[in-house]
Design a protein around this motif. Structure first.
Motif, mmCIF file in Angstrom:
data_model
loop_
_atom_site.group_PDB
_atom_site.id
_atom_site.type_symbol
_atom_site.label_atom_id
_atom_site.label_comp_id
_atom_site.label_asym_id
_atom_site.label_seq_id
_atom_site.Cartn_x
_atom_site.Cartn_y
_atom_site.Cartn_z
ATOM 1 N N LEU A 18 0.832 -1.212 0.000
ATOM 2 C CA LEU A 18 0.000 0.000 0.000
ATOM 3 C C LEU A 18 0.860 1.252 0.000
ATOM 4 N N CYS A 19 1.977 1.203 0.737
ATOM 5 C CA CYS A 19 2.891 2.357 0.775
ATOM 6 C C CYS A 19 3.340 2.703 -0.650
ATOM 7 N N ILE A 105 -3.034 1.600 9.172
ATOM 8 C CA ILE A 105 -2.906 0.230 9.684
ATOM 9 C C ILE A 105 -3.589 -0.733 8.705
ATOM 10 N N PRO A 106 -2.803 -1.366 7.801
ATOM 11 C CA PRO A 106 -3.425 -2.336 6.901
ATOM 12 C C PRO A 106 -3.792 -3.593 7.678
ATOM 13 N N CYS A 107 -4.898 -4.184 7.316
ATOM 14 C CA CYS A 107 -5.406 -5.318 8.078
ATOM 15 C C CYS A 107 -6.167 -6.245 7.150
ATOM 16 N N ARG A 108 -5.792 -7.524 7.137
ATOM 17 C CA ARG A 108 -6.586 -8.488 6.371
ATOM 18 C C ARG A 108 -7.806 -8.888 7.205
ATOM 19 N N PRO A 109 -8.888 -9.277 6.545
ATOM 20 C CA PRO A 109 -10.092 -9.615 7.319
ATOM 21 C C PRO A 109 -10.000 -11.023 7.897
ATOM 22 N N THR A 110 -8.962 -11.284 8.686
ATOM 23 C CA THR A 110 -8.798 -12.597 9.320
ATOM 24 C C THR A 110 -8.704 -12.388 10.824
ATOM 25 N N PRO A 111 -9.116 -13.378 11.601
ATOM 26 C CA PRO A 111 -9.048 -13.224 13.057
ATOM 27 C C PRO A 111 -7.630 -12.890 13.520
ATOM 28 N N ALA A 112 -6.611 -13.514 12.920
ATOM 29 C CA ALA A 112 -5.229 -13.261 13.361
ATOM 30 C C ALA A 112 -4.844 -11.805 13.128
ATOM 31 N N LEU A 135 -8.725 -2.093 5.211
ATOM 32 C CA LEU A 135 -8.936 -3.529 5.004
ATOM 33 C C LEU A 135 -8.320 -3.906 3.672
ATOM 34 N N ASN A 136 -7.353 -4.821 3.728
ATOM 35 C CA ASN A 136 -6.579 -5.181 2.530
ATOM 36 C C ASN A 136 -6.707 -6.677 2.263
ATOM 37 N N GLN A 137 -6.469 -7.030 1.002
ATOM 38 C CA GLN A 137 -6.514 -8.431 0.563
ATOM 39 C C GLN A 137 -7.871 -9.044 0.913
#
Ligand SMILES: Nc1ncnc2c1ncn2[C@@H]1O[C@H](COP(=O)(O)OP(=O)(O)OP(=O)(O)O)[C@@H](O)[C@H]1O
Ligand SMILES: [Mg+2]
Length: 212
Positions: A18-19, A105-112, A135-137
């Motif tokens: 993203l950067c 703060i990039p974040c995948r939609p996964t619990p981890a 929200l990424n990926q």
């Protein structure tokens, strides 16, 4: 000059991707941008070595250099400095948060992923920095994305666009391009342009906000 730091200790969430693509999109929108890379993995530096264009300028630095470099950049002609950080908690990440006008703060939609950003967010709160999740990926559409969006929107600010998992992101990086250069008419490019428009607005104005 505004500083935007891409940060979360979760590896592989999309900080560097993203950067890079946002830096190119910002340039295409008329801004002058440089990138400071604080990750020894050197994703951005590798990308720049594969790149034909001379901009954005990329410099690899460590935490001890950041304050001096930021002081110099603040009186430079750059509109934005983007700071990419490593996927581990480190003194460098903290210094990069401190230097930021906005933390992304990039974040995948996964619990981890949704658990992993908590120490990052705590540091951002402590330093009273403005921040936004991205929200990424994501899959193009799924209940999981909706649940993640709802959860993140409660914690803080979420753009009106998610970045879907698309091959263009991986292929662009390999070619030394931003996604808007690699496939200007693609959906990945259009999402990144919308995200830049949103981030640009958010990065203007107050340099910090208090946690609710
Ligand atoms: N929206 C996306 N669609 C498809 N692939 C993506 C997307 N975002 C990132 N990727 C891919 O996921 C991988 C991890 O992305 P990236 O290196 O940007 O994460 P990172 O947060 O910088 O990781 P690290 O913490 O190790 O530095 C890369 O292979 C990248 O090409
Ligand atoms: Mg990275």
């Amino acid at each position: 000059m505004k500083a935007i730091t891409f940060v979360t200790q979760k590896g592989g969430s999309g900080k560097s991707t993203l950067c890079i693509s946002l830096a190119v999109a910002a340039q295409e929108a008329g801004q002058s941008v440089c990138i400071l890379e604080m990750d020894r993995q050197a994703t951005v530096t590798d990308w720049a070595e594969h790149r034909r264009a001379d901009t954005p300028e990329v410099a690899q630095i460590d935490a001890t250099q950041l304050d001096d470099i930021m002081a110099r950049l603040r009186s430079s002609d750059f509109d934005y400095v983007f700071i990419d950080t490593p996927g581990v908690d480190s003194p460098g990440s903290l210094a990069a948060i401190r230097a930021a006008d906005l933390c992304v703060i990039p974040c995948r939609p996964t619990p981890a992923d949704l658990r992993a950003f908590k120490p990052t967010l705590a540091a951002i709160y402590r330093l009273e920095k403005k921040f936004a999740f991205v929200l990424n990926q994501t899959p193009p559409r799924s209940y999981r994305v909706r649940d993640a969006s709802d959860g993140l929107a409660v914690l803080g600010v979420l753009p009106d666009v998610n970045i879907v998992m698309r091959n263009d992101h991986q292929d662009a990086l390999g070619m030394g391009q931003g996604v808007t250069e690699y496939n200007p008419t693609g959906q990945a490019a259009s999402e990144v342009r919308r995200l830049w428009t949103w981030i640009e607005k958010r990065s203007q104005g107050l340099s910090y906000v208090k946690a609710a």
